[in-house]
Design a protein around this motif. Structure first.
Motif, mmCIF file in Angstrom:
data_model
loop_
_atom_site.group_PDB
_atom_site.id
_atom_site.type_symbol
_atom_site.label_atom_id
_atom_site.label_comp_id
_atom_site.label_asym_id
_atom_site.label_seq_id
_atom_site.Cartn_x
_atom_site.Cartn_y
_atom_site.Cartn_z
ATOM 1 N N UNK A 38 -7.066 3.182 3.783
ATOM 2 C CA UNK A 38 -5.661 3.018 3.447
ATOM 3 C C UNK A 38 -4.759 3.574 4.538
ATOM 4 N N UNK A 39 -3.869 2.781 5.075
ATOM 5 C CA UNK A 39 -2.909 3.310 6.037
ATOM 6 C C UNK A 39 -1.805 4.059 5.312
ATOM 7 N N UNK A 40 -1.173 4.968 6.016
ATOM 8 C CA UNK A 40 -0.100 5.754 5.424
ATOM 9 C C UNK A 40 1.173 5.583 6.237
ATOM 10 N N UNK A 41 2.298 5.948 5.667
ATOM 11 C CA UNK A 41 3.583 5.745 6.316
ATOM 12 C C UNK A 41 4.508 6.912 5.973
ATOM 13 N N UNK A 42 5.378 7.266 6.916
ATOM 14 C CA UNK A 42 6.326 8.352 6.693
ATOM 15 C C UNK A 42 7.579 8.097 7.515
ATOM 16 N N UNK A 43 8.677 8.680 7.098
ATOM 17 C CA UNK A 43 9.916 8.619 7.873
ATOM 18 C C UNK A 43 9.836 9.640 8.988
ATOM 19 N N UNK A 44 10.108 9.199 10.226
ATOM 20 C CA UNK A 44 10.017 10.088 11.370
ATOM 21 C C UNK A 44 11.269 10.915 11.576
ATOM 22 N N UNK A 45 11.195 11.934 12.422
ATOM 23 C CA UNK A 45 12.341 12.821 12.636
ATOM 24 C C UNK A 45 13.459 12.188 13.442
ATOM 25 N N UNK A 46 13.146 11.089 14.136
ATOM 26 C CA UNK A 46 14.139 10.473 15.023
ATOM 27 C C UNK A 46 14.755 9.213 14.428
ATOM 28 N N UNK A 47 14.451 8.925 13.154
ATOM 29 C CA UNK A 47 15.078 7.791 12.484
ATOM 30 C C UNK A 47 14.235 6.540 12.408
ATOM 31 N N UNK A 48 12.970 6.609 12.846
ATOM 32 C CA UNK A 48 12.055 5.473 12.739
ATOM 33 C C UNK A 48 11.046 5.726 11.623
ATOM 34 N N UNK A 49 10.261 4.717 11.303
ATOM 35 C CA UNK A 49 9.150 4.842 10.358
ATOM 36 C C UNK A 49 7.856 4.881 11.155
ATOM 37 N N UNK A 50 6.949 5.772 10.789
ATOM 38 C CA UNK A 50 5.666 5.911 11.472
ATOM 39 C C UNK A 50 4.548 5.598 10.489
ATOM 40 N N UNK A 51 3.533 4.878 10.944
ATOM 41 C CA UNK A 51 2.425 4.530 10.067
ATOM 42 C C UNK A 51 1.133 4.500 10.864
ATOM 43 N N UNK A 52 0.013 4.551 10.157
ATOM 44 C CA UNK A 52 -1.301 4.553 10.790
ATOM 45 C C UNK A 52 -1.945 3.169 10.687
ATOM 46 N N UNK A 53 -2.734 2.845 11.695
ATOM 47 C CA UNK A 53 -3.542 1.625 11.708
ATOM 48 C C UNK A 53 -4.991 2.053 11.940
ATOM 49 N N UNK A 54 -5.706 2.401 10.872
ATOM 50 C CA UNK A 54 -7.025 3.027 11.032
ATOM 51 C C UNK A 54 -8.027 2.203 11.828
ATOM 52 N N UNK A 112 0.826 -1.197 0.000
ATOM 53 C CA UNK A 112 0.000 0.000 0.000
ATOM 54 C C UNK A 112 0.868 1.258 0.000
ATOM 55 N N UNK A 113 0.738 2.100 1.022
ATOM 56 C CA UNK A 113 1.487 3.359 1.059
ATOM 57 C C UNK A 113 2.985 3.091 1.098
ATOM 58 N N UNK A 114 3.777 3.969 0.475
ATOM 59 C CA UNK A 114 5.213 3.755 0.362
ATOM 60 C C UNK A 114 5.943 5.069 0.603
ATOM 61 N N UNK A 115 7.117 4.994 1.214
ATOM 62 C CA UNK A 115 7.928 6.172 1.479
ATOM 63 C C UNK A 115 9.394 5.786 1.506
ATOM 64 N N UNK A 116 10.258 6.780 1.507
ATOM 65 C CA UNK A 116 11.694 6.544 1.634
ATOM 66 C C UNK A 116 12.065 6.614 3.107
ATOM 67 N N UNK A 117 12.752 5.592 3.593
ATOM 68 C CA UNK A 117 13.143 5.554 4.989
ATOM 69 C C UNK A 117 14.432 6.309 5.247
ATOM 70 N N UNK A 170 -5.925 8.861 9.503
ATOM 71 C CA UNK A 170 -5.991 8.678 8.055
ATOM 72 C C UNK A 170 -4.686 9.011 7.348
ATOM 73 N N UNK A 171 -3.976 10.006 7.817
ATOM 74 C CA UNK A 171 -2.715 10.398 7.186
ATOM 75 C C UNK A 171 -1.682 10.749 8.233
#
Length: 422
Positions: A250-266, A206-211, A293-294
């Protein structure tokens, strides 16, 4: 009370001091052991003890009030204003979109063009408004259903996206619905490379981002997993706590400011983070009945999350929440009628931008909210947005659902927001 004051005055005046300067010279000439010792009455002890007890009681009550307040997440209603902008909408040529005339998620490529996912193809739109269509290879582009779910610009200068197809497969008297998913890499000139995702129960990246590690990270809600893929196609999957994600938003995902990946579980009303080694930590939303949602990493070092009402009863307004990396929420209610905040990003102007039903909204990290009304040309909702900039202008690109419009919004200067650039 008057008796207590008189007693304190008598104690203070018990030693006559006709000349303070003379007394100071006498006292300074005496050895320390010969200095007069102050005399304190029992009444003074009682008075001091009462004062200490009173201060201690006040401190305890204040501490209890503070701790109770700390247990309640901070919340405020954002004041919304209508912004002015120049908006241009583009429609793809006839026959270029799927059967629902649907355009989905978007990304700004390294060449400055907009890349849009749409069913069995990727569309490229230049800032001058010209379209180019790239058809996804037929091995995956099969009927009746196929979707491009997530898209991003990779660290290698290519466009990366996820897609899955849903089709019926028969074996003798047995018929089964198969969901088959892959991750694609595409050059800006339309050369595709595809990477298969193990099917398991259902394969639906599903959602995709650069880590932060330079890899591609994507969600797999139907398998309750998060996937990591190198730019050469090596896949690693990490399990997340099982939920009933089938059919969930649809869950979303993003690179966090502290070096982890963050995502939603609606469906679980949870925002989660996963380390690059696969450790998952979950944080529940402050109030039940809402779904995340985002999510986006903000310019202030926090995560920003959009929330929509999914509970029973009268629909409530949506929210935008600031989430610290340690898991503390601060929520802002979006007061517009029937608000539905969904996709959210950090714009190149240093503000948060999100879709809100048919509108596009901007929020500063201080909670200043501005909403832009978009033309209603047959589309029902916004599906995604991205920002870009030139030497002289700042742009917001958005895509819409049925109706197939791509919008280019150029906000005017906003005197209510000095930090916001046009």
């Amino acid at each position: 009370m008057e008796e207590l004051i008189r007693d304190r005055m008598h104690e203070a005046l018990e030693v006559e001091q006709p000349d303070n300067r003379l007394r100071s010279r006498i006292l300074s000439s005496l050895p320390a052991d010969d200095l007069p010792k102050p005399r304190v009455s029992r009444r003074s002890f009682r008075w001091a003890g009462g004062l200490v007890a009173a201060l201690l009681a006040v401190a305890i009550v204040a501490g209890l009030l503070y701790s109770r307040a700390a247990l309640r997440p901070p919340h405020s209603t954002a004041t919304i204003t209508l912004g002015t902008a120049v908006i241009t909408e583009y429609n793809a040529p006839d026959g270029w979109l799927d059967q629902n005339q649907h355009v989905g998620i978007v990304t700004v490529g390294p060449d400055g063009n907009l890349f849009i996912g749409s069913g069995g193809s990727i569309l490229k739109l230049s800032q001058s408004g010209s379209f180019t269509k790239y058809t996804i290879p037929a091995t995956l582009n099969m009927l009746p259903w196929r979707w491009v779910n997530g898209i991003t610009t990779g660290p290698d200068g290519n466009i990366w996206f996820t897609q899955f197809s849903q089709f019926t497969e028969s074996a003798g008297a047995t018929t089964a619905t198969v969901i088959e998913g892959k991750v694609f890499k595409m050059t800006t000139s339309g050369v595709f490379t595809e990477y298969a995702i193990p099917v398991g129960s259902n394969s639906s990246p599903d959602a995709i981002t650069v880590g932060p590690d330079g890899n591609l990270w994507f969600t797999e809600p139907k398998k309750s997993m998060v996937g990591k893929m190198t730019t050469s196609g090596v896949l690693t999957e990490y399990a997340i706590p099982i939920d009933s994600s089938l059919g969930a938003p649809t869950p979303t995902i993003t690179a966090g400011p502290e070096g982890d990946l963050w995502f939603t579980e609606p469906t679980k009303s949870i925002v989660a983070k996963v380390t690059t080694s696969g450790k998952v930590t979950e944080f529940s939303l402050p109030k039940s009945g809402y779904e995340p949602t985002g999510i986006a990493a903000g310019p202030d070092g926090n995560l920003w999350v959009t929330e929509v009402w999914s509970g029973v009863g009268q629909p409530l307004a949506g929210k935008v929440a600031r989430l610290t990396p340690s898991g503390s929420f601060t929520e802002y209610t979006v007061p517009s009628a029937n608000s539905y905040p969904a996709r959210i990003i950090t714009g190149r102007d240093g503000n948060l931008w999100f879709t809100d039903g048919n509108n596009v909204a901007r929020m500063t990290v201080a909670g200043v909210l501005t909403e832009y009304t978009t033309p209603y040309i047959g589309h029902f909702y916004m599906t995604d947005l991205k920002t870009s900039s030139s030497l002289t202008n700042f742009f917001v690109w958005y895509s819409s659902g049925p109706g197939g419009a791509i919008g280019l919004l150029t906000p005017a200067h906003d005197p209510r927001c000095p930090s916001c650039v046009p």
